[in-house]
Design a protein around this motif. Structure first.
Motif, PDB file in Angstrom:
ATOM      1  N   GLY A 106     -65.728  -0.366  14.440  1.00 27.40           N
ATOM      2  CA  GLY A 106     -66.114  -0.102  15.812  1.00 27.40           C
ATOM      3  C   GLY A 106     -64.955   0.060  16.774  1.00 27.40           C
ATOM      4  O   GLY A 106     -65.146  -0.014  17.995  1.00 27.40           O
ATOM      5  N   VAL A 175     -75.833  -5.260  27.434  1.00 25.33           N
ATOM      6  CA  VAL A 175     -74.462  -4.929  27.047  1.00 25.33           C
ATOM      7  C   VAL A 175     -74.172  -3.451  27.319  1.00 25.33           C
ATOM      8  O   VAL A 175     -74.965  -2.568  26.953  1.00 25.33           O
ATOM      9  CB  VAL A 175     -74.237  -5.249  25.556  1.00 25.33           C
ATOM     10  CG1 VAL A 175     -72.903  -4.681  25.075  1.00 25.33           C
ATOM     11  CG2 VAL A 175     -74.281  -6.758  25.331  1.00 25.33           C
ATOM     12  N   ASP A 177     -70.773  -2.089  26.836  1.00 25.28           N
ATOM     13  CA  ASP A 177     -69.545  -1.607  26.198  1.00 25.28           C
ATOM     14  C   ASP A 177     -69.711  -1.388  24.694  1.00 25.28           C
ATOM     15  O   ASP A 177     -68.725  -1.259  23.967  1.00 25.28           O
ATOM     16  CB  ASP A 177     -68.373  -2.551  26.474  1.00 25.28           C
ATOM     17  CG  ASP A 177     -68.631  -3.987  26.042  1.00 25.28           C
ATOM     18  OD1 ASP A 177     -69.743  -4.276  25.538  1.00 25.28           O
ATOM     19  OD2 ASP A 177     -67.722  -4.830  26.200  1.00 25.28           O
ATOM     20  N   GLN A 178     -70.940  -1.335  24.226  1.00 33.70           N
ATOM     21  CA  GLN A 178     -71.229  -0.899  22.861  1.00 33.70           C
ATOM     22  C   GLN A 178     -71.881   0.480  22.964  1.00 33.70           C
ATOM     23  O   GLN A 178     -72.908   0.639  23.632  1.00 33.70           O
ATOM     24  CB  GLN A 178     -72.171  -1.874  22.150  1.00 33.70           C
ATOM     25  CG  GLN A 178     -71.574  -3.249  21.901  1.00 33.70           C
ATOM     26  CD  GLN A 178     -72.572  -4.232  21.297  1.00 33.70           C
ATOM     27  OE1 GLN A 178     -73.546  -3.830  20.662  1.00 33.70           O
ATOM     28  NE2 GLN A 178     -72.339  -5.515  21.490  1.00 33.70           N
ATOM     29  N   SER A 218     -74.539   3.883  26.013  1.00 31.96           N
ATOM     30  CA  SER A 218     -74.485   2.432  25.846  1.00 31.96           C
ATOM     31  C   SER A 218     -75.885   1.854  25.740  1.00 31.96           C
ATOM     32  O   SER A 218     -76.883   2.500  26.088  1.00 31.96           O
ATOM     33  CB  SER A 218     -73.762   1.792  27.038  1.00 31.96           C
ATOM     34  OG  SER A 218     -74.572   1.885  28.207  1.00 31.96           O
ATOM     35  N   PRO A 240     -70.444  -7.145  29.642  1.00 31.46           N
ATOM     36  CA  PRO A 240     -69.630  -6.886  28.453  1.00 31.46           C
ATOM     37  C   PRO A 240     -70.169  -7.644  27.253  1.00 31.46           C
ATOM     38  O   PRO A 240     -70.922  -8.618  27.399  1.00 31.46           O
ATOM     39  CB  PRO A 240     -68.251  -7.401  28.865  1.00 31.46           C
ATOM     40  CG  PRO A 240     -68.551  -8.514  29.832  1.00 31.46           C
ATOM     41  CD  PRO A 240     -69.778  -8.060  30.592  1.00 31.46           C
ATOM     42  N   THR A 241     -69.766  -7.216  26.068  1.00 26.49           N
ATOM     43  CA  THR A 241     -70.177  -7.898  24.840  1.00 26.49           C
ATOM     44  C   THR A 241     -69.801  -9.372  24.880  1.00 26.49           C
ATOM     45  O   THR A 241     -70.545 -10.220  24.390  1.00 26.49           O
ATOM     46  CB  THR A 241     -69.513  -7.223  23.625  1.00 26.49           C
ATOM     47  OG1 THR A 241     -69.953  -5.864  23.555  1.00 26.49           O
ATOM     48  CG2 THR A 241     -69.872  -7.935  22.332  1.00 26.49           C
ATOM     49  N   LYS A 249     -70.525 -10.335  14.913  1.00 30.19           N
ATOM     50  CA  LYS A 249     -69.855  -9.443  15.845  1.00 30.19           C
ATOM     51  C   LYS A 249     -70.385  -8.025  15.680  1.00 30.19           C
ATOM     52  O   LYS A 249     -70.485  -7.518  14.562  1.00 30.19           O
ATOM     53  CB  LYS A 249     -68.347  -9.475  15.604  1.00 30.19           C
ATOM     54  CG  LYS A 249     -67.536  -8.736  16.646  1.00 30.19           C
ATOM     55  CD  LYS A 249     -66.050  -8.903  16.402  1.00 30.19           C
ATOM     56  CE  LYS A 249     -65.236  -8.173  17.478  1.00 30.19           C
ATOM     57  NZ  LYS A 249     -63.778  -8.330  17.255  1.00 30.19           N
ATOM     58  N   ARG A 250     -70.732  -7.396  16.777  1.00 25.98           N
ATOM     59  CA  ARG A 250     -71.243  -6.027  16.757  1.00 25.98           C
ATOM     60  C   ARG A 250     -70.117  -5.019  16.961  1.00 25.98           C
ATOM     61  O   ARG A 250     -69.190  -5.286  17.733  1.00 25.98           O
ATOM     62  CB  ARG A 250     -72.271  -5.821  17.865  1.00 25.98           C
ATOM     63  CG  ARG A 250     -73.717  -6.056  17.490  1.00 25.98           C
ATOM     64  CD  ARG A 250     -74.026  -7.459  17.103  1.00 25.98           C
ATOM     65  NE  ARG A 250     -75.474  -7.666  16.911  1.00 25.98           N
ATOM     66  CZ  ARG A 250     -76.014  -8.765  16.448  1.00 25.98           C
ATOM     67  NH1 ARG A 250     -75.241  -9.796  16.088  1.00 25.98           N
ATOM     68  NH2 ARG A 250     -77.328  -8.883  16.302  1.00 25.98           N
ATOM     69  N   GLN A 252     -68.295  -2.094  18.697  1.00 30.41           N
ATOM     70  CA  GLN A 252     -68.393  -1.530  20.038  1.00 30.41           C
ATOM     71  C   GLN A 252     -68.502  -0.008  20.005  1.00 30.41           C
ATOM     72  O   GLN A 252     -69.091   0.589  20.907  1.00 30.41           O
ATOM     73  CB  GLN A 252     -67.194  -1.974  20.887  1.00 30.41           C
ATOM     74  CG  GLN A 252     -67.274  -3.445  21.276  1.00 30.41           C
ATOM     75  CD  GLN A 252     -66.245  -3.815  22.324  1.00 30.41           C
ATOM     76  OE1 GLN A 252     -65.171  -4.299  22.007  1.00 30.41           O
ATOM     77  NE2 GLN A 252     -66.570  -3.607  23.573  1.00 30.41           N
ATOM     78  N   ASN A 253     -67.958   0.605  18.982  1.00 27.55           N
ATOM     79  CA  ASN A 253     -68.072   2.049  18.829  1.00 27.55           C
ATOM     80  C   ASN A 253     -68.917   2.341  17.593  1.00 27.55           C
ATOM     81  O   ASN A 253     -68.476   2.149  16.467  1.00 27.55           O
ATOM     82  CB  ASN A 253     -66.685   2.682  18.684  1.00 27.55           C
ATOM     83  CG  ASN A 253     -66.755   4.181  18.422  1.00 27.55           C
ATOM     84  OD1 ASN A 253     -67.767   4.829  18.700  1.00 27.55           O
ATOM     85  ND2 ASN A 253     -65.688   4.738  17.876  1.00 27.55           N
TER      86      ASN A 253
END
Length: 288
Positions: A106, A175, A177-178, A218, A240-241, A249-250, A252-253
Motif C-alpha cells: 500500500g 478514513v 487516506d486509504q 477514498s 486519518p488511518t 494494518k490496512r 493506504q494505496n
C-alpha cells in the motif's frame, strides 16, 4: 460448461449464482459440503465431480481476526487453493482464484501492476499471498484475480455498513487516506466466468490479473457518494488511518492496474457508481 464453485454465501458466489449464462451448469459448495480447513477434501471433491473448470470464490476474510488466527487463515487461503490447483492440474482444467490488494504494502500513489512486488502488511495478506504461490506452483491453467473493496446487495460490505450506521447517526468519521477502487461483486463474477471460458480455449492466458472499480477514491469520499445516492443527509468527517486503529494494518494505496485484464480477456474496468445506484435500488425494493 460444467462449473464447480467453491463458495455459496459470499458476495461473488451469490452473484455467480444469479449470473450464470445459458449453457453453463454450476455446482456451488458451501462450508457444509466443502470445508476449506480440510484441503485434501477440496481436491477429492474436484476429482469426484470432474468439472470443466473451477472457480474459488471462498476465503477466510476476517482481516482483523486473522492477526490472532493466522494458521487457520493460511490453511483456508493458502493450502486449500493449492489443493484445488493440484486437482485441476490432474484433470487438465482451468482454475480461477480470487485474491486481494492486501498482498501489496500500500505504499505510494500509483496503481500496483499484477507483477508488482508483494509485501503484505498483515496475516490476511500473507495468507492470500501463500495461496497465490501455491496456485502458480502446480503449473495449472489459471487466473489469479486480485480485487478490492467488493460490494453488492447480497452480502456484508462497506456500503451496507454505512447505510446501517446512517439509520441512527447524522455524522460519521471515515478514513480519508486509504485510496482504492470499489468493485461490484457482479463485475468480479462476470470476470471469473469470462476467464474460465477463455482459459479452456487458450491456457496461455494463465497469469495474475487485477480488477477494481473506477474511479479510485477514498473511503470517506465513497461514503459521501453512498449517502448522496441514497438521499441521506449525513455529514462525513475525514480522519486519518491513525485515528482509527485496527488489529490489522490496512494498505493506504489499494489502486490496481487493470490494463492486462482488458488486453488479455477483453474485460473493462467496471464503473462503481452505476453499480452502487443499482445496489441501492435493489435494497430499497426489498425494504418496500
Amino acid at each position: 460448461m460444467k462449473l464447480l464453485v467453491f463458495g455459496h454465501t459470499g458476495q461473488v458466489a451469490r452473484e455467480l449464482q444469479r449470473r450464470l449464462p445459458v449453457g453453463v451448469e454450476a455446482t456451488f459448495l458451501g462450508r457444509d459440503s466443502a470445508d476449506l480447513t480440510q484441503p485434501a477434501t477440496c481436491a477429492e471433491t474436484i476429482l469426484r465431480i470432474r468439472p470443466d473448470a473451477v472457480i474459488n470464490a471462498a476465503a477466510y476474510t476476517a482481516v482483523d481476526k486473522a492477526e490472532s488466527d493466522e494458521a487457520t487463515a493460511t490453511l483456508v487461503n493458502g493450502a486449500a487453493p493449492g489443493a484445488m490447483a493440484r486437482a485441476c492440474t490432474d484433470l487438465a482444467i482451468p482454475f480461477v482464484h480470487i485474491s486481494t490488494d492486501y498482498v501489496f504494502d500500500g505504499v505510494g500513489a500509483s496503481p500496483f501492476p499484477p507483477d508488482g512486488a508483494i509485501a503484505p502488511l498483515g496475516a490476511y495478506g500473507r495468507s492470500k499471498a501463500v495461496g497465490e504461490a501455491e496456485v502458480r506452483s502446480f503449473g495449472v491453467s489459471h487466473a489469479i484475480l486480485r480485487t478490492s473493496w467488493v460490494f453488492s446487495a447480497l452480502g456484508n460490505n462497506f456500503v451496507k455498513t454505512m447505510l446501517r450506521l446512517s439509520e441512527t447517526r447524522d455524522r460519521l468519521t471515515i478514513v480519508s487516506d486509504q485510496i482504492g477502487g470499489p468493485t461490484p461483486a457482479s463485475a468480479v463474477a462476470d470476470a471469473c466466468l469470462t476467464m474460465a471460458t477463455q482459459l479452456r480455449e487458450d491456457p496461455a492466458k494463465s497469469g495474475t490479473y487485477h480488477l477494481s472499480g473506477g474511479p479510485d477514491l477514498s473511503w470517506a469520499d465513497f461514503a459521501r457518494e453512498i449517502f448522496a445516492l441514497s438521499n441521506r443527509t449525513i455529514f462525513v468527517e475525514d480522519i486519518p488511518t491513525s485515528a482509527f486503529p485496527t488489529p490489522a494494518k490496512r494498505p493506504q494505496n489499494s489502486r490496481l492496474d487493470c490494463s492486462a485484464t482488458h488486453s488479455t480477456f477483453g474485460i473493462s474496468r467496471p464503473l462503481w457508481k452505476p453499480a452502487l445506484a443499482q445496489m441501492l435500488t435493489e435494497l430499497e425494493s426489498v425494504r418496500s
